[in-house]
Design a protein around this motif. Structure first.
Motif, short mmCIF file in Angstrom:
data_model
loop_
_atom_site.label_atom_id
_atom_site.label_comp_id
_atom_site.label_asym_id
_atom_site.label_seq_id
_atom_site.Cartn_x
_atom_site.Cartn_y
_atom_site.Cartn_z
N TYR A 73 0.81 -1.22 0.00
CA TYR A 73 0.00 0.00 0.00
C TYR A 73 0.84 1.27 0.00
N ALA A 74 2.01 1.25 0.64
CA ALA A 74 2.84 2.45 0.74
C ALA A 74 3.51 2.80 -0.58
N ASP A 75 3.60 1.83 -1.50
CA ASP A 75 4.30 2.03 -2.76
C ASP A 75 3.37 1.99 -3.97
N THR A 76 2.07 1.85 -3.73
CA THR A 76 1.12 1.75 -4.84
C THR A 76 -0.03 2.74 -4.60
N ASN A 77 -1.08 2.57 -5.39
CA ASN A 77 -2.23 3.47 -5.24
C ASN A 77 -3.51 2.70 -5.53
N MET A 78 -4.59 3.42 -5.84
CA MET A 78 -5.91 2.82 -5.84
C MET A 78 -6.10 1.71 -6.87
N VAL A 79 -5.51 1.85 -8.05
CA VAL A 79 -5.71 0.83 -9.07
C VAL A 79 -5.13 -0.50 -8.61
N GLU A 80 -3.94 -0.47 -8.05
CA GLU A 80 -3.33 -1.71 -7.55
C GLU A 80 -4.11 -2.24 -6.36
N THR A 81 -4.61 -1.35 -5.52
CA THR A 81 -5.44 -1.80 -4.40
C THR A 81 -6.69 -2.51 -4.91
N LEU A 82 -7.34 -1.94 -5.92
CA LEU A 82 -8.53 -2.59 -6.48
C LEU A 82 -8.22 -3.98 -7.00
N PHE A 83 -7.11 -4.12 -7.70
CA PHE A 83 -6.81 -5.42 -8.32
C PHE A 83 -6.26 -6.45 -7.34
N CYS A 84 -6.05 -6.05 -6.10
CA CYS A 84 -5.83 -7.06 -5.06
C CYS A 84 -7.08 -7.91 -4.88
N ALA A 85 -8.23 -7.35 -5.22
CA ALA A 85 -9.51 -8.05 -5.09
C ALA A 85 -10.02 -8.56 -6.43
N GLU A 86 -9.13 -8.77 -7.38
CA GLU A 86 -9.57 -9.24 -8.70
C GLU A 86 -10.38 -10.53 -8.64
N PRO A 87 -10.11 -11.46 -7.72
CA PRO A 87 -10.96 -12.66 -7.66
C PRO A 87 -12.44 -12.36 -7.45
N GLU A 88 -12.77 -11.16 -6.94
CA GLU A 88 -14.17 -10.80 -6.72
C GLU A 88 -14.83 -10.25 -7.98
N MET A 89 -14.05 -10.03 -9.04
CA MET A 89 -14.58 -9.40 -10.25
C MET A 89 -15.16 -10.45 -11.19
N THR A 90 -16.13 -11.20 -10.70
CA THR A 90 -16.76 -12.26 -11.49
C THR A 90 -18.18 -11.90 -11.91
N GLU A 91 -18.67 -10.77 -11.45
CA GLU A 91 -20.02 -10.30 -11.77
C GLU A 91 -20.06 -8.79 -11.57
N ASP A 92 -21.23 -8.20 -11.75
CA ASP A 92 -21.37 -6.76 -11.59
C ASP A 92 -20.91 -6.33 -10.20
N PHE A 93 -20.20 -5.19 -10.14
CA PHE A 93 -19.74 -4.71 -8.84
C PHE A 93 -19.57 -3.20 -8.84
N LEU A 94 -19.56 -2.65 -7.63
CA LEU A 94 -19.28 -1.24 -7.41
C LEU A 94 -17.88 -1.10 -6.84
N VAL A 95 -17.20 -0.05 -7.21
CA VAL A 95 -15.96 0.36 -6.56
C VAL A 95 -16.29 1.56 -5.70
N CYS A 96 -15.99 1.49 -4.41
CA CYS A 96 -16.33 2.55 -3.47
C CYS A 96 -15.08 3.01 -2.74
N TYR A 97 -14.79 4.30 -2.77
CA TYR A 97 -13.73 4.81 -1.93
C TYR A 97 -14.16 4.70 -0.47
N SER A 98 -13.22 4.49 0.42
CA SER A 98 -13.57 4.27 1.83
C SER A 98 -13.92 5.55 2.57
N ASP A 99 -13.62 6.71 1.99
CA ASP A 99 -13.76 7.97 2.73
C ASP A 99 -14.89 8.84 2.20
#
Length: 230
Positions: A73-99
């Protein structure tokens, strides 16, 4: 419909407020931002919720959610954070910022939108942006809608008035073909720029990519991105 909440960042701009907890765990009206967001998602029928953690992951403990951790996390940003959860991208989904804070009516508008890739945009941001900053044009990004009603450009810093058809909100919808397009374009960009330290669009480099640059990459690849106005 699933939801993936991006909560890996350190929130350094908030200084002492985030010294002991992630930004998404700051409280508003007695509830953490993430906790409040999960309640809003539940109220709209979304119960499959994943949180991608990074900074102080042990501080984020929301019952009934799944989690991944962006160890870099200290060396990357949101796109890389999102793709840490790529196994969840099997159907429709929302991307939500935490703040972010949003009412159920906003989420309902996003869910009703008939689009493959939809980006929530606040068209009435000027008044509160003026209250937030002495110079309301500061800390802003472009968001342009083209003659066909689709988003044609976003994420450029310090835009002029002609480039501001609204204010980008960190709430994005991927549905149908949009899910596959996101994964495809990400892999194409990773192959071209993943090993480079040179700038990627408006990001310092691909591994430190902003979500706005991922969306712009979709646009550049010919994927239609629609605004979801609120």
């Amino acid at each position: 419909m699933k939801a993936i909440i991006l909560a890996a960042g350190m929130g350094t701009r908030l200084g002492a407020y985030t010294a002991g907890r992630p930004k998404g765990m700051l409280e508003f009206a007695g509830k953490s931002l993430i906790g409040r967001q999960v309640e809003t998602l539940h109220a709209s029928g979304i119960t499959d919720i994943t949180i991608v953690k990074g900074y102080m992951p042990q501080a984020i403990n929301i019952p009934g959610t799944k989690s991944y951790v962006n160890e870099r996390y200290a060396d990357t940003n949101m796109v890389e954070t999102l793709f840490c959860a790529e196994p969840e991208m099997t159907e429709d989904f929302l991307v939500c910022y935490s703040d972010i804070l949003y009412e159920p009516r906003v989420l309902d508008a996003v869910l009703r939108a008939q689009c493959a890739v939809g980006v929530t945009v606040d068209t009435d941001f000027q008044e509160y942006w003026s209250a937030r900053l002495a110079e309301p044009t500061g800390d802003n990004e472009s968001f342009q809608i083209g003659p066909q009603g689709n988003v044609i450009e976003l994420g450029s810093p310090n835009p002029d008035g002609a480039q501001m058809d609204g204010r980008y909100v960190g709430l994005i919808k991927f549905a149908g073909s949009g899910v596959a397009d996101l994964r495809r374009v990400y892999r194409e960009q990773e192959r071209l720029y993943g090993g480079s330290s040179k700038p990627w669009l408006h990001s310092k480099c691909f591994r430190k990519g902003y979500m706005t640059d991922m969306i712009q990459s979709l646009i550049n690849a010919g994927v239609r991105v629609d605004p979801i106005p609120i």
